[in-house]
Write a protein that holds these residues in place. Structure first.
Motif, PDB file in Angstrom:
ATOM      1  N   SER A  87       1.291  -1.166   0.099  1.00 37.98           N
ATOM      2  CA  SER A  87      -0.068  -0.026  -0.092  1.00 37.98           C
ATOM      3  C   SER A  87       0.875   1.198  -0.190  1.00 37.98           C
ATOM      4  O   SER A  87       0.556   1.932  -0.726  1.00 37.98           O
ATOM      5  CB  SER A  87      -0.596   0.405   1.249  1.00 37.98           C
ATOM      6  N   ILE A  97       0.591   3.907  -2.946  1.00 40.57           N
ATOM      7  CA  ILE A  97       0.573   4.930  -2.399  1.00 40.57           C
ATOM      8  C   ILE A  97       2.305   6.451  -3.097  1.00 40.57           C
ATOM      9  O   ILE A  97       1.151   7.163  -3.790  1.00 40.57           O
ATOM     10  CB  ILE A  97       0.598   5.779  -1.220  1.00 40.57           C
ATOM     11  N   THR A 138       0.754   8.658  -6.290  1.00 39.76           N
ATOM     12  CA  THR A 138       0.764  10.209  -5.875  1.00 39.76           C
ATOM     13  C   THR A 138       0.950  10.726  -6.917  1.00 39.76           C
ATOM     14  O   THR A 138       0.755  12.172  -7.598  1.00 39.76           O
ATOM     15  CB  THR A 138       1.323   9.943  -4.432  1.00 39.76           C
ATOM     16  N   TYR A 171      -7.397   6.784  -1.443  1.00 39.39           N
ATOM     17  CA  TYR A 171      -6.105   5.466  -0.916  1.00 39.39           C
ATOM     18  C   TYR A 171      -6.533   4.433   0.127  1.00 39.39           C
ATOM     19  O   TYR A 171      -5.931   4.010   0.039  1.00 39.39           O
ATOM     20  CB  TYR A 171      -5.479   6.702   0.360  1.00 39.39           C
TER      21      TYR A 171
END
Length: 215
Positions: free
Chosen positions: A23, A27, A31, A150
């Motif tokens: 994760s 992320i 991003t 997220y």
């Protein structure tokens, strides 16, 4: 139930660690890709806008599992090796980056145009204006929907089990295959996902409440 919890805990915690690492990496990747897509979509460069729009529409219009399968098996088809973790990170980053890009784009466009003009009057170039003036304001605008994306990404990590990664859900499946009791085991898996996601969700709500009080 207590015996099941004791015997299952090491595997579930190992899977939880993989999920958290996957994760975090996704992320960061999502991003960066999303921010790049948003900047290109907000530019005046027509080819860049077309490329960013195609990327956004392509991945928003396809299932995340197809993206993962294409990356994992597609890379191997062309004669290159890729491990499951790398495929998962790339797949989730590319897929979620398309959604995150739209969140950032909406935030950038929500900043008043006058901010650009004032910065130019003060002698700031476009790059400095974006990094020092526009982006900080965008961050405050996009925080709630960005965190929501997220959270969606964290839950999407469970799909990586389809290509064989031993993340949280996969470890739960292996326990069920060995000892049965799917309701109890998947209940524990769901509880661990809840433990990850709920505090983040509450933090966002707290930030929103504080911002409302300040405004």
């Amino acid at each position: 139930m207590n015996e099941l919890l004791i015997t299952s805990a090491p595997l579930l915690l190992k899977g939880l660690g993989v999920t958290l690492l996957l994760s975090a990496a996704s992320i960061i990747g999502g991003t960066l890709l999303g921010l790049l897509a948003a900047v290109l979509r907000s530019s005046r460069n027509t080819p860049a806008i077309v490329v960013a729009r195609l990327y956004t529409e392509l991945f928003r219009g396809s299932p995340v599992l197809i993206t993962l399968m294409f990356i994992y098996f597609g890379v191997a088809y062309f004669g290159y090796d890729i491990n499951i973790f790398a495929a998962g990170v790339i797949g989730l980053s590319v897929y979620q980056g398309a959604y995150i890009g739209e969140v950032f784009r909406a935030g950038i466009e929500a900043v008043p145009k006058g901010q650009w003009e004032v910065a130019q009057i003060l002698g700031m170039n476009k790059r400095h204006t974006f990094l020092s003036v526009i982006l900080p304001q965008t961050r405050r605008i996009v925080l709630p929907p960005l965190i929501g994306q997220y959270l969606s990404l964290i839950k999407d990590t469970s799909i990586i089990s389809m290509i064989g990664m031993s993340e949280l859900l996969r470890q739960g499946q292996s326990i069920v295959d060995r000892v049965g009791q799917p309701v109890a085991v998947y209940g524990l898996v769901a509880a661990l996902y809840f433990i990850i996601c709920f505090p983040i969700s509450r933090w966002v709500q707290h930030q929103e409440s504080n911002r409302s009080l300040l405004s």
